[in-house]
Motif scaffolding. Structure first.
Motif, PDB file in Angstrom:
ATOM      1  N   GLY A 263     -30.860  16.729  26.467  1.00 14.30           N
ATOM      2  CA  GLY A 263     -32.128  17.367  26.807  1.00 14.30           C
ATOM      3  C   GLY A 263     -32.353  17.493  28.305  1.00 14.30           C
ATOM      4  O   GLY A 263     -33.426  17.877  28.746  1.00 14.30           O
TER       5      GLY A 263
ATOM      6  N   ASP B 221     -31.494  22.763  29.821  1.00 12.42           N
ATOM      7  CA  ASP B 221     -32.010  23.567  28.714  1.00 12.42           C
ATOM      8  C   ASP B 221     -30.933  24.516  28.193  1.00 12.42           C
ATOM      9  O   ASP B 221     -29.917  24.761  28.842  1.00 12.42           O
ATOM     10  CB  ASP B 221     -33.285  24.322  29.112  1.00 12.42           C
ATOM     11  N   ALA B 222     -31.174  25.022  26.980  1.00 11.09           N
ATOM     12  CA  ALA B 222     -30.149  25.756  26.238  1.00 11.09           C
ATOM     13  C   ALA B 222     -29.639  26.975  27.007  1.00 11.09           C
ATOM     14  O   ALA B 222     -28.438  27.225  27.062  1.00 11.09           O
ATOM     15  CB  ALA B 222     -30.699  26.180  24.875  1.00 11.09           C
ATOM     16  N   ARG B 223     -30.561  27.732  27.617  1.00  9.96           N
ATOM     17  CA  ARG B 223     -30.126  28.968  28.275  1.00  9.96           C
ATOM     18  C   ARG B 223     -29.293  28.676  29.519  1.00  9.96           C
ATOM     19  O   ARG B 223     -28.302  29.351  29.783  1.00  9.96           O
ATOM     20  CB  ARG B 223     -31.336  29.819  28.640  1.00  9.96           C
ATOM     21  N   ALA B 224     -29.714  27.656  30.270  1.00  5.77           N
ATOM     22  CA  ALA B 224     -28.955  27.285  31.464  1.00  5.77           C
ATOM     23  C   ALA B 224     -27.561  26.804  31.051  1.00  5.77           C
ATOM     24  O   ALA B 224     -26.555  27.150  31.680  1.00  5.77           O
ATOM     25  CB  ALA B 224     -29.692  26.198  32.245  1.00  5.77           C
ATOM     26  N   ALA B 225     -27.491  26.027  29.954  1.00 11.60           N
ATOM     27  CA  ALA B 225     -26.209  25.540  29.461  1.00 11.60           C
ATOM     28  C   ALA B 225     -25.324  26.711  29.037  1.00 11.60           C
ATOM     29  O   ALA B 225     -24.126  26.744  29.337  1.00 11.60           O
ATOM     30  CB  ALA B 225     -26.432  24.584  28.284  1.00 11.60           C
ATOM     31  N   ALA B 226     -25.930  27.694  28.349  1.00 12.00           N
ATOM     32  CA  ALA B 226     -25.170  28.870  27.898  1.00 12.00           C
ATOM     33  C   ALA B 226     -24.607  29.627  29.103  1.00 12.00           C
ATOM     34  O   ALA B 226     -23.442  30.051  29.086  1.00 12.00           O
ATOM     35  CB  ALA B 226     -26.059  29.778  27.060  1.00 12.00           C
TER      36      ALA B 226
ATOM     37  N   ALA C 136     -26.845  19.132  27.630  1.00  7.71           N
ATOM     38  CA  ALA C 136     -27.801  19.897  26.823  1.00  7.71           C
ATOM     39  C   ALA C 136     -28.276  19.060  25.641  1.00  7.71           C
ATOM     40  O   ALA C 136     -29.458  19.066  25.290  1.00  7.71           O
ATOM     41  CB  ALA C 136     -27.158  21.192  26.340  1.00  7.71           C
TER      42      ALA C 136
END
Lengths: 318, 318
Positions: free
Chosen positions: B298, B301-306, B295
């Motif tokens: 880059g 993305d942030a949501r996929a990582a979350a 993440a």
């Protein structure tokens, strides 16, 4: 008929402002197709982002407009993200946005978007970062993020920028307000706007003195005088922003900043996911419902309730 | 030697300002002994909390001081929580706090505490709620929560209050600023301070017109004129706050408000716990470290990582 995520991404890459606006709206709503379209955008492109903050009435919008005109005159394209506190009374501060839209509506090289400070479950900063990515894919060279207030949400947003410009105005009272707002320490470049006022010199001196007390990290934030309404000092301000960019790029600090903000975005997105999971589960899971009920009655304190919920979610994940 | 949590709680209940100050500090630091002491406090007592917000320069502090003197003259005790944005330049806005401390230092019926807007992992609102609980245990009758800014963090804090007072100042520009700051819709009572200025009438009329457009929920927010520096209108303001309290108590809306803010506090505490868990795990869990690394680069993305982190944490909880 709605465009598929792949089509929407393709339209953004082809330069459609309308598609970019629609994608940003979908992302604000947390729409899965919006997320799919975001993932279909080229990940390698990232526009340089300048955050502009300061107390209300400092002339931030006028300064952003003046910077935009200057950058446009050089042939580069600009994206403006205006972070506006939402009011149900006015339907958000969209008024200013619409006025601006009219000014720049004939110029395909400027994209203007306002984002409300409310209703972002995962925080405003990730939403702004997403919007900046969309603008980068649209082909925008420079993104200006402007905030109306100087609260924590706004500070979070501008600290997610590559270069942060703090706008102050002459007058000891105003300088103190700036200081009180806790935004002194986040500025990479300072603009003393409305510098044609008689006490501008004192404000510049005061700012420079305060900045001398601050940790430097190899960069001494310059203080630039501007009269945004007349366009004075705007070229100097843009030059200072570019010097800061060159400094960041030379010292590899740019990548470090961007990594830090991407990590923050993950943590914010995670918070949103956990909150969604708990609230969704509260409807059918008696344990979650009971813990929330005890906490709402005030029998169980918030931290103890959070611990129980976390333990329960982990067990439930089996 | 440090007092045990039970001793500290007992000292607070016995009325020790020093013990209350220490306990609030421990809670701000998330200290486990502070939490234990908080749990040892009587849960049934809750002080009535009034949040006071408005644009910088509206005279909020002066109004809080005037209200305090009035309540003290009636024999009741007051706790003041001043929410101040922190600045590393000034070491926080503790200056104002210290000046106030001196004014009230001879009065055991007033407890003053400033809380910084930064560094609260679980958000500032829960920290303020905790502090209000400590003040209630100390025997304080009325808690006044005053904010310096008008950003989202400050709005969150005051909306956690039982009654919210929005302070405006005369002048169309200022009224518009208030509106822009998105705080119109959160006010239960409005004060037009500095009402000896010539354009006060117009501001009062404008505010009343705007409030007529707002949803009422059985309560029409009154607009009170004050000149805080002279003590004018302060009794009327206090009366308006008490009318609102009576309205809330009659309609059971008070308990609904408190339940809502306790639920919010749980969700914030949960976010903090999850964030702590992820960051602690990143040090030794290769999956968490890898997701964060992707993440940060880059690539993810942030949501996929979350999503990946949440799934992993649930599996790891087995």
């Amino acid at each position: 008929m709605r465009a598929s995520p792949a089509d929407l991404a393709e339209q953004v890459r082809a330069g459609s402002h309308q598609a970019a606006a629609r994608l940003i709206s979908l992302l604000e709503d947390g729409d899965p197709e919006g997320l799919a379209a975001l993932r279909a955008l080229p990940p390698e492109r990232e526009a340089y982002t300048v955050g502009i903050t300061g107390p209300p009435g400092a002339g931030k919008s006028t300064l952003v407009d003046a910077l935009t005109r200057l950058v446009r005159a050089e042939g580069a394209t600009v994206g403006i993200i205006a972070v506006d506190p939402t009011s149900p009374f006015t339907g958000g501060a969209l008024l200013g946005d619409r006025i601006r839209m009219q000014e720049h509506s004939t110029d395909p090289g400027v994209f203007v978007r306002s984002m409300a400070t409310r209703g972002h479950l995962g925080g405003l900063a990730p939403a702004t970062i997403d919007a900046a990515r969309v603008l980068a894919a649209l082909g925008v060279d420079l993104v200006l993020v402007e905030t109306v207030g100087a609260g924590q949400a706004e500070v979070d947003v501008v600290t997610a920028a590559d270069t942060v410009v703090v706008v102050a105005v002459p007058g000891m009272g105003d300088a103190l307000q700036t200081l009180k707002a806790g935004i002194m320490e986040i500025g990479d470049v300072f603009a003393v706007n409305k510098a044609d006022r008689p006490d501008a010199d004192r404000t510049v001196v005061e700012l420079r003195m305060m900045l001398h007390l601050a940790p430097q990290e190899g960069w001494r934030p310059p203080v630039v005088r501007t009269v945004a309404t007349m366009g004075e000092g705007v070229a100097e301000l843009l030059a200072a922003v570019r010097q800061h960019r060159a400094h960041l790029e030379a010292s590899e600090a740019l990548e470090a900043r961007r990594r830090r903000r991407r990590r923050q975005a993950v943590l914010r997105a995670l918070e949103a996911r956990v909150q969604e999971a708990v609230l969704a589960r509260a409807r059918h899971d008696p344990v979650v419902a009971a813990v929330l009920e005890e906490a709402e009655r005030g029998v169980l304190d918030a931290r103890a309730a959070a611990d129980r919920l976390l333990q329960h979610l982990e067990r439930a994940g089996r």
